[in-house]
Design an enzyme around this catalytic site. Structure first.
Site, PDB file in Angstrom:
ATOM      1  N   ARG A  81       0.707  -1.118  -0.176  1.00  0.00           N
ATOM      2  CA  ARG A  81      -0.305  -0.073   0.365  1.00  0.00           C
ATOM      3  C   ARG A  81       0.815   1.204  -0.332  1.00  0.00           C
ATOM      4  O   ARG A  81       1.674   1.728   0.973  1.00  0.00           O
ATOM      5  CB  ARG A  81      -1.153   0.292   1.210  1.00  0.00           C
ATOM      6  CG  ARG A  81      -2.037   1.203   1.358  1.00  0.00           C
ATOM      7  CD  ARG A  81      -2.905   0.992   2.414  1.00  0.00           C
ATOM      8  NE  ARG A  81      -3.479  -0.819   1.897  1.00  0.00           N
ATOM      9  CZ  ARG A  81      -4.759  -1.288   3.047  1.00  0.00           C
ATOM     10  NH1 ARG A  81      -3.983  -0.888   4.514  1.00  0.00           N
ATOM     11  NH2 ARG A  81      -5.112  -2.058   3.246  1.00  0.00           N
ATOM     12  N   ARG A 150      -3.178   6.101  10.342  1.00  0.00           N
ATOM     13  CA  ARG A 150      -2.662   5.406   8.741  1.00  0.00           C
ATOM     14  C   ARG A 150      -2.823   7.233   7.367  1.00  0.00           C
ATOM     15  O   ARG A 150      -2.715   8.039   8.342  1.00  0.00           O
ATOM     16  CB  ARG A 150      -3.926   4.952   8.239  1.00  0.00           C
ATOM     17  CG  ARG A 150      -4.023   3.130   9.348  1.00  0.00           C
ATOM     18  CD  ARG A 150      -2.757   2.531   8.458  1.00  0.00           C
ATOM     19  NE  ARG A 150      -2.907   1.297   9.662  1.00  0.00           N
ATOM     20  CZ  ARG A 150      -4.215   0.197   8.933  1.00  0.00           C
ATOM     21  NH1 ARG A 150      -4.675   0.073   8.091  1.00  0.00           N
ATOM     22  NH2 ARG A 150      -3.653  -0.843   9.690  1.00  0.00           N
ATOM     23  N   LYS A 216      -4.922  -0.158  14.699  1.00  0.00           N
ATOM     24  CA  LYS A 216      -4.782   1.311  13.721  1.00  0.00           C
ATOM     25  C   LYS A 216      -5.402   2.436  13.769  1.00  0.00           C
ATOM     26  O   LYS A 216      -6.469   2.602  14.916  1.00  0.00           O
ATOM     27  CB  LYS A 216      -5.547   0.782  12.064  1.00  0.00           C
ATOM     28  CG  LYS A 216      -6.798   0.115  12.298  1.00  0.00           C
ATOM     29  CD  LYS A 216      -7.195   0.125  10.598  1.00  0.00           C
ATOM     30  CE  LYS A 216      -8.994  -1.367  10.890  1.00  0.00           C
ATOM     31  NZ  LYS A 216      -8.746  -2.059   9.737  1.00  0.00           N
ATOM     32  N   LYS A 218      -7.459   6.573  12.454  1.00  0.00           N
ATOM     33  CA  LYS A 218      -7.660   6.898  10.769  1.00  0.00           C
ATOM     34  C   LYS A 218      -8.197   8.753  11.080  1.00  0.00           C
ATOM     35  O   LYS A 218      -8.670   8.613  11.731  1.00  0.00           O
ATOM     36  CB  LYS A 218      -8.556   6.213   9.923  1.00  0.00           C
ATOM     37  CG  LYS A 218      -8.469   4.972  10.433  1.00  0.00           C
ATOM     38  CD  LYS A 218      -9.469   3.402   9.743  1.00  0.00           C
ATOM     39  CE  LYS A 218      -9.017   2.468   8.801  1.00  0.00           C
ATOM     40  NZ  LYS A 218      -9.834   1.759   8.209  1.00  0.00           N
ATOM     41  N   CYS A 437     -15.282  -3.476  -2.125  1.00  0.00           N
ATOM     42  CA  CYS A 437     -13.477  -3.757  -0.757  1.00  0.00           C
ATOM     43  C   CYS A 437     -12.735  -4.879  -2.358  1.00  0.00           C
ATOM     44  O   CYS A 437     -13.327  -5.552  -2.855  1.00  0.00           O
ATOM     45  CB  CYS A 437     -13.447  -4.021   0.770  1.00  0.00           C
ATOM     46  SG  CYS A 437     -13.975  -5.754   0.742  1.00  0.00           S
ATOM     47  N   CYS A 443      -7.789 -10.990  -0.470  1.00  0.00           N
ATOM     48  CA  CYS A 443      -7.586 -11.039   1.421  1.00  0.00           C
ATOM     49  C   CYS A 443      -8.446 -12.420   1.917  1.00  0.00           C
ATOM     50  O   CYS A 443      -8.960 -12.568   1.471  1.00  0.00           O
ATOM     51  CB  CYS A 443      -8.859  -9.973   1.087  1.00  0.00           C
ATOM     52  SG  CYS A 443      -9.285  -9.079   3.196  1.00  0.00           S
ATOM     53  N   CYS A 482     -15.941  -9.147   4.408  1.00  0.00           N
ATOM     54  CA  CYS A 482     -16.452  -9.461   5.808  1.00  0.00           C
ATOM     55  C   CYS A 482     -16.856  -8.283   6.595  1.00  0.00           C
ATOM     56  O   CYS A 482     -17.374  -7.228   5.319  1.00  0.00           O
ATOM     57  CB  CYS A 482     -14.803  -9.284   6.276  1.00  0.00           C
ATOM     58  SG  CYS A 482     -13.829  -7.789   6.529  1.00  0.00           S
ATOM     59  N   CYS A 486     -13.802  -1.677   5.113  1.00  0.00           N
ATOM     60  CA  CYS A 486     -12.981  -0.936   4.525  1.00  0.00           C
ATOM     61  C   CYS A 486     -14.121  -0.548   3.062  1.00  0.00           C
ATOM     62  O   CYS A 486     -12.672   0.873   2.830  1.00  0.00           O
ATOM     63  CB  CYS A 486     -12.278  -2.094   3.640  1.00  0.00           C
ATOM     64  SG  CYS A 486     -10.921  -3.455   4.895  1.00  0.00           S
TER      65      CYS A 486
END
Length: 572
Positions: A81, A150, A216, A218, A437, A443, A482, A486
């Site tokens: 990424r 991120r 994470k 954001k 996503c 994934c 899932c 995302c």
């Protein structure tokens, strides 16, 4: 913190916490692991650290069974990424990413929902060359994944006002300020010289310390009336307040996050709440101190409970505001008025305030590739070879060819037509407002298809909408393979979250402007039931909707679902 009643509980830290602490600031054994040519995989401890460097180990799940039969290891590969604050890059940088995608990855580029790039299918022994080449073009993969802040998102449109350019500068400053300071990235990928601190043998992380964050984090900045970054979904959000044509500052939101776990009621999507106002010059300080609060108080025992939204929910929003004030040494001002009217993109050509032109292209689900639908990858490559402006990724997986001169506009139009690049105006409003996503086959978390399936499902829903005279009715539709969120499926007026192969949970009732979550309507259903459930609702919407009423508002008014009141958002 030892005597603080709100300090983290005494439960032992998770295995990931031990990995980070023992990693020597994200080094671990990655250097030796990457040199190993016996296997295409890496040990799980190193995979955990690799995320902080911007990569996940994956395998091609389409090939798993066949390779197992052949007694071969899975087809291991890496997703890489690339972060760029606000999603802005130069045409020259685009050409480098394009070249890497063709020669070292799967042959396509993925534009993410966080204004980043993803390259899939990179094998282990090509990783160092790929990362170094990215950095040589002044981009980075550092902190694109992992337990750190991120990519910082912001409205990418260069044409609307001078304020947008100023907001981008603040997004870039926040992003740079919160980058990890460890030299591990430079040593591993860029042949950097090893740097040690004279006191304890390793350099320090002034913001993250050796433990980094529990999960994470954001950050996003929205410029009303557009909520294209879905600011309430961010751990920390900034809403630009414009007064007399100038950026007065930002309303601050805290505690958003959309991930959850099926069947676990202790996990849930949450919208951030507005906690006050700061000046532009205070924004970096607010971001840093908020990150340190999560560093010190986030759950390090249960990773499913480690996001900032749970830290706030466990202690209360007033606790967070008090703790933030204590660390800042000053208080946020009361929030100021604002209004959002949408969270989508504006397609086609628009002339900017600087006299330059900007073309927003529809890139379905963010996949840049050459296929039967068009030669998107080739077309964007050919434009990048002469374009003197920039490329801007939107938060909805689309692309703006920005700052185009009047002389270049006609040439870009011809190339766009030649290669099948589209502004989306020949697609339905539903398709233009769709997002998915990656999911299968790469994934490892995906329970169902998403990117490969949503276009087909949208096609069937387009037929239903057309039959009801709603072909151009804008409805936000999102799908994830899932429940990690995302593609921000919890903010879709129609949302799908994968439950099993071919099965999805159907959610309804989010708002068109992104300030209300949707709610579960039907669980674990396949395509046939999805269409049979939605068809009568769409028909009733066509008959009974009020003037200007969006689909998400209608399904609540009609009683299909009840409104989700997550947070107390402040509106004009």
């Amino acid at each position: 913190m030892a005597n603080d009643p709100f300090a983290p509980k005494d439960a032992p830290p998770s295995d990931v916490e031990h990995i980070k602490i023992n990693s020597n600031y994200l080094r671990g054994s990655l250097a030796a692991t990457l040199e190993d040519r016996i296997t295409g995989s890496i040990p799980e401890d190193d995979n955990r650290l690799m995320k902080h460097h911007g990569s996940y180990m994956q395998d091609d799940r389409d090939l798993r069974n066949e390779r197992t039969k052949q007694k071969l290891e899975p087809a291991y590969q890496f997703m890489l990424r690339i972060r760029a604050a606000g999603g802005i890059i130069t045409p020259q940088q685009w050409l480098v990413i394009d070249d890497l995608a063709q020669n070292y990855a799967s042959g396509s580029i993925r534009l993410t929902t966080r204004q980043s790039f993803q390259l899939h299918g990179i094998i282990k022994w090509n990783m160092k060359h790929t990362v170094k080449t990215i950095n040589d073009t002044l981009l980075t993969t550092l902190a694109a994944c992992g337990d750190v802040n991120r990519n910082v998102m912001c409205n990418p449109n260069p044409y609307q006002s001078d304020v947008h350019a100023e907001v981008y500068q603040w997004a870039d400053r926040i992003s740079e300020h919160l980058l990890p300071q460890s030299r591990a990235y430079h040593e591993l990928w860029l042949d950097g010289e090893k740097v040690f601190d004279s006191q304890d043998g390793v350099e320090q992380e002034p913001i993250y310390t050796k433990v980094y964050l529990p999960r994470k984090f954001k950050i996003g900045i929205a410029v009303p009336p557009s909520n294209d970054v879905d600011v309430y979904s961010q751990d920390l959000g900034f809403i630009a307040i414009i007064e007399n044509g100038k950026l007065a500052g930002f309303n601050v939101t805290a505690g958003g996050g959309l991930g959850m776990t099926h069947g676990d009621t202790l996990t849930y999507p949450q919208l951030g709440r507005v906690v006050g106002f700061c000046t532009p010059e205070q924004a970096v300080d607010v971001a840093e101190k908020t990150v340190t609060i999560q560093r010190d108080y986030g759950d390090r025992s249960v990773r499913k409970h480690a996001r900032f939204k749970y830290t706030i929910d466990d202690r209360g929003i007033e606790w967070f505001k008090d703790e933030l004030t204590r660390r800042l040494g000053w208080s946020l001002e009361p929030a100021r008025e604002y209004r959002f009217d949408s969270n989508g993109d504006r397609y086609g050509w628009v002339k900017g305030t600087n006299g330059k032109w900007n073309l927003t292209l529809f890139i379905q689900n963010g996949r840049v590739a050459d296929d039967e639908q068009g030669q998107i990858m080739t077309g964007l490559r050919e434009i990048a070879k002469f374009h003197k402006g920039d490329y801007r990724l939107t938060a909805n997986q689309n692309l703006i060819i920005g700052n185009v001169s009047s002389q270049s506009k006609r040439k870009i139009e011809k190339l766009a037509e030649q290669y099948g690049l589209t502004s989306g105006l020949n697609s339905s409003a539903l398709r233009r407002n769709s997002m998915a996503c990656v999911a299968l086959p790469t994934c490892g978390l995906a329970m169902a298809e998403s990117e490969r399936y949503l276009p087909s499902l949208v096609g069937k829903l387009e037929t239903i909408l057309a039959e009801e005279g709603l072909a151009e009715q804008e409805i936000v539709i999102r799908m994830t393979g899932c429940p990690n969120g995302c593609a921000r499926s919890s903010l879709g007026e129609i949302g799908f979250i994968g439950k099993a192969p071919g099965k999805y949970n159907l959610y309804l009732g989010a708002s068109f402007n992104g300030d209300r979550l949707n709610k579960l309507y039907r669980e674990n259903i396949g395509e046939e039931q999805i269409l049979s459930e939605l068809k009568p609702i769409i028909a009733r919407y066509a008959r009974e909707r009020e003037i200007g009423e969006h689909f998400g508002d209608f399904v609540i008014r009609a009683g299909y679902v009840t409104a989700v009141t997550s947070g107390t958002n402040f509106h004009a």
